[in-house]
Motif scaffolding. Structure first.
Motif, mmCIF file in Angstrom:
data_model
loop_
_atom_site.group_PDB
_atom_site.id
_atom_site.type_symbol
_atom_site.label_atom_id
_atom_site.label_comp_id
_atom_site.label_asym_id
_atom_site.label_seq_id
_atom_site.Cartn_x
_atom_site.Cartn_y
_atom_site.Cartn_z
ATOM 1 N N TYR A 105 1.170 -1.584 -0.068
ATOM 2 C CA TYR A 105 -0.082 -0.006 -0.284
ATOM 3 C C TYR A 105 1.002 1.353 0.046
ATOM 4 N N GLY A 106 0.377 2.816 -0.156
ATOM 5 C CA GLY A 106 1.297 3.379 -0.715
ATOM 6 C C GLY A 106 1.039 4.563 0.508
ATOM 7 N N ALA A 107 2.182 4.842 0.928
ATOM 8 C CA ALA A 107 2.648 6.034 2.309
ATOM 9 C C ALA A 107 1.572 6.966 2.369
ATOM 10 N N PRO A 108 1.623 7.629 0.737
ATOM 11 C CA PRO A 108 0.699 8.892 1.161
ATOM 12 C C PRO A 108 -0.898 8.269 0.920
ATOM 13 N N SER A 109 -1.151 7.430 0.750
ATOM 14 C CA SER A 109 -2.658 7.062 1.010
ATOM 15 C C SER A 109 -3.192 7.209 2.648
ATOM 16 N N LEU A 110 -2.083 5.340 3.281
ATOM 17 C CA LEU A 110 -2.590 5.741 4.534
ATOM 18 C C LEU A 110 -2.422 7.296 5.111
ATOM 19 N N ALA A 168 -6.044 8.840 4.410
ATOM 20 C CA ALA A 168 -6.889 8.963 4.849
ATOM 21 C C ALA A 168 -7.184 8.988 6.271
ATOM 22 N N LYS A 169 -5.836 8.495 7.703
ATOM 23 C CA LYS A 169 -6.071 9.702 8.532
ATOM 24 C C LYS A 169 -6.770 10.942 8.645
ATOM 25 N N ALA A 170 -5.677 11.699 7.349
ATOM 26 C CA ALA A 170 -6.028 13.194 7.615
ATOM 27 C C ALA A 170 -7.577 14.193 6.810
ATOM 28 N N VAL A 171 -8.101 12.629 6.076
ATOM 29 C CA VAL A 171 -9.640 13.223 5.834
ATOM 30 C C VAL A 171 -10.468 13.025 6.436
ATOM 31 N N ASP A 172 -10.328 12.697 8.084
ATOM 32 C CA ASP A 172 -10.996 12.491 9.478
ATOM 33 C C ASP A 172 -11.747 14.194 9.753
ATOM 34 N N GLY A 173 -11.032 14.888 9.572
ATOM 35 C CA GLY A 173 -10.413 16.050 10.231
ATOM 36 C C GLY A 173 -10.506 17.700 8.675
ATOM 37 N N HIS A 174 -10.916 16.523 7.883
ATOM 38 C CA HIS A 174 -10.529 17.433 6.842
ATOM 39 C C HIS A 174 -11.927 17.859 5.375
ATOM 40 N N GLN A 175 -12.330 19.150 5.459
ATOM 41 C CA GLN A 175 -13.208 19.828 4.369
ATOM 42 C C GLN A 175 -13.226 18.943 3.567
ATOM 43 N N GLU A 176 -14.736 19.461 3.055
ATOM 44 C CA GLU A 176 -14.588 19.218 0.761
ATOM 45 C C GLU A 176 -13.228 19.496 0.760
ATOM 46 N N GLY A 177 -13.324 18.478 -1.248
ATOM 47 C CA GLY A 177 -12.233 19.021 -1.473
ATOM 48 C C GLY A 177 -10.701 18.496 -1.619
ATOM 49 N N GLU A 178 -9.539 19.091 -2.532
ATOM 50 C CA GLU A 178 -8.458 18.350 -2.742
ATOM 51 C C GLU A 178 -8.115 18.516 -1.384
ATOM 52 N N LEU A 179 -6.659 17.219 -0.816
ATOM 53 C CA LEU A 179 -6.038 17.231 -0.051
ATOM 54 C C LEU A 179 -4.770 16.770 -0.413
ATOM 55 N N VAL A 180 -3.607 17.702 -0.247
ATOM 56 C CA VAL A 180 -2.301 17.514 -0.387
ATOM 57 C C VAL A 180 -1.236 16.859 0.757
ATOM 58 N N GLU A 225 -13.253 12.849 -0.631
ATOM 59 C CA GLU A 225 -14.225 12.437 -0.791
ATOM 60 C C GLU A 225 -13.798 10.966 -1.132
ATOM 61 N N GLY A 226 -12.892 9.733 -1.074
ATOM 62 C CA GLY A 226 -13.242 8.358 -1.030
ATOM 63 C C GLY A 226 -12.166 8.129 -1.102
ATOM 64 N N LEU A 227 -11.020 9.280 -1.115
ATOM 65 C CA LEU A 227 -9.949 9.007 -1.116
ATOM 66 C C LEU A 227 -8.996 8.729 -2.762
ATOM 67 N N GLU A 228 -9.838 9.119 -3.714
ATOM 68 C CA GLU A 228 -9.233 9.277 -5.253
ATOM 69 C C GLU A 228 -8.023 10.083 -5.126
ATOM 70 N N PRO A 229 -7.207 9.162 -5.608
ATOM 71 C CA PRO A 229 -6.297 10.079 -5.874
ATOM 72 C C PRO A 229 -6.050 10.423 -7.457
ATOM 73 N N PRO A 263 -7.103 -0.358 8.834
ATOM 74 C CA PRO A 263 -8.310 -0.204 7.625
ATOM 75 C C PRO A 263 -8.542 0.858 7.935
ATOM 76 N N LEU A 264 -8.576 2.049 7.176
ATOM 77 C CA LEU A 264 -8.926 2.680 6.863
ATOM 78 C C LEU A 264 -8.801 3.152 5.261
ATOM 79 N N ILE A 265 -7.190 2.237 4.838
ATOM 80 C CA ILE A 265 -7.296 1.788 3.438
ATOM 81 C C ILE A 265 -7.086 0.530 2.624
ATOM 82 N N ALA A 266 -8.198 0.059 3.585
ATOM 83 C CA ALA A 266 -7.476 -1.949 3.331
ATOM 84 C C ALA A 266 -8.986 -2.164 2.228
ATOM 85 N N GLY A 267 -9.563 -1.373 1.800
ATOM 86 C CA GLY A 267 -10.776 -1.060 0.857
ATOM 87 C C GLY A 267 -9.878 -0.882 -0.348
#
Length: 208
Positions: free
Chosen positions: A88-93, A96-108, A126-130, A179-183
């Motif tokens: 799995y990729g380090a940026p994805s993990l 996934a942790k950042a999404v919890d407190g992030h508003q809508e839109g892109e995150l870097v 939304e959905g952790l789409e790269p 588990p946040l990225i297991a899917g």
């Protein structure tokens, strides 16, 4: 099903043992360059010595040495136990942790690299789409390239300092968050470097 998660892509050494998604063993410590000495003892300290039905390993990008150490250990254990292995990729993990407190839109997500560069990748909150592939860029150039007000990851503070404005949330990958990225689609258990490795064969080096 038990999954052993190994993460050595950054200065953090992180190991988690998950049983049907429940965390039953966890080690997370900032070890700097001490992954080689600390990884196997950390796994051995897990319940049942970390024995699992499958293994997931962080394949980067990140510390070239750290990524190689994690993948080598994961491959050896997968072979010894006769269990499947995926990456799995380090940026994805981190995302996934950042999404919890992030508003809508892109995150870097930014990860400390070598030679004055940062690894980075954009995601949809939304959905952790790269939204981009992982890349490695000099900090000064990336500061000019990205206009986002907020950055996450181990390289976030360096990027905000180079820009002179914005906010940084320093996050290290933590195997317990797997588990946040297991899917997400699994990656091959091979390193993602995003640039040439620091170490090169003698035959490829320019004569002095």
């Amino acid at each position: 099903m038990r999954i052993l998660v190994i993460d050595t892509a950054t200065q953090a050494l992180s190991v988690a043992l998950l049983d049907d998604g429940a965390l039953i063993g966890h080690f997370h410590e900032i070890v700097g360059r001490g992954h080689a000495e600390a990884l196997l003892p950390a796994i051995a300290a897990m319940p049942d010595g970390g024995k699992a039905d499958a293994i997931a390993v962080d394949v980067g990008p990140g510390s070239f040495t750290g990524v190689r150490i994690g993948i080598a250990a994961a491959r050896a254990l997968a072979l010894a136990w006769g269990v499947p292995l995926h990456g799995y990729g380090a940026p994805s993990l981190i995302a996934a942790k950042a999404v919890d407190g992030h508003q809508e839109g892109e995150l870097v997500v930014t990860i400390t690299g070598g030679h004055g560069e940062l690894f980075w990748q954009k995601f949809s909150a939304e959905g952790l789409e790269p939204l981009t592939s992982p890349a490695s860029t000099p900090i000064a150039a990336l500061a000019q390239q990205l206009a986002h007000p907020l950055f996450y990851g181990t390289g976030a503070e360096a990027l905000v300092t180079a820009r002179g404005h914005g906010a940084a949330i320093s996050l290290y990958p933590d195997a317990a968050d797997y588990p946040l990225i297991a899917g997400l689609p699994p990656l091959p258990p091979s390193p993602i470097y995003c640039r040439d490795a620091d170490a090169r064969p003698m035959a490829d080096r320019a004569p002095s």
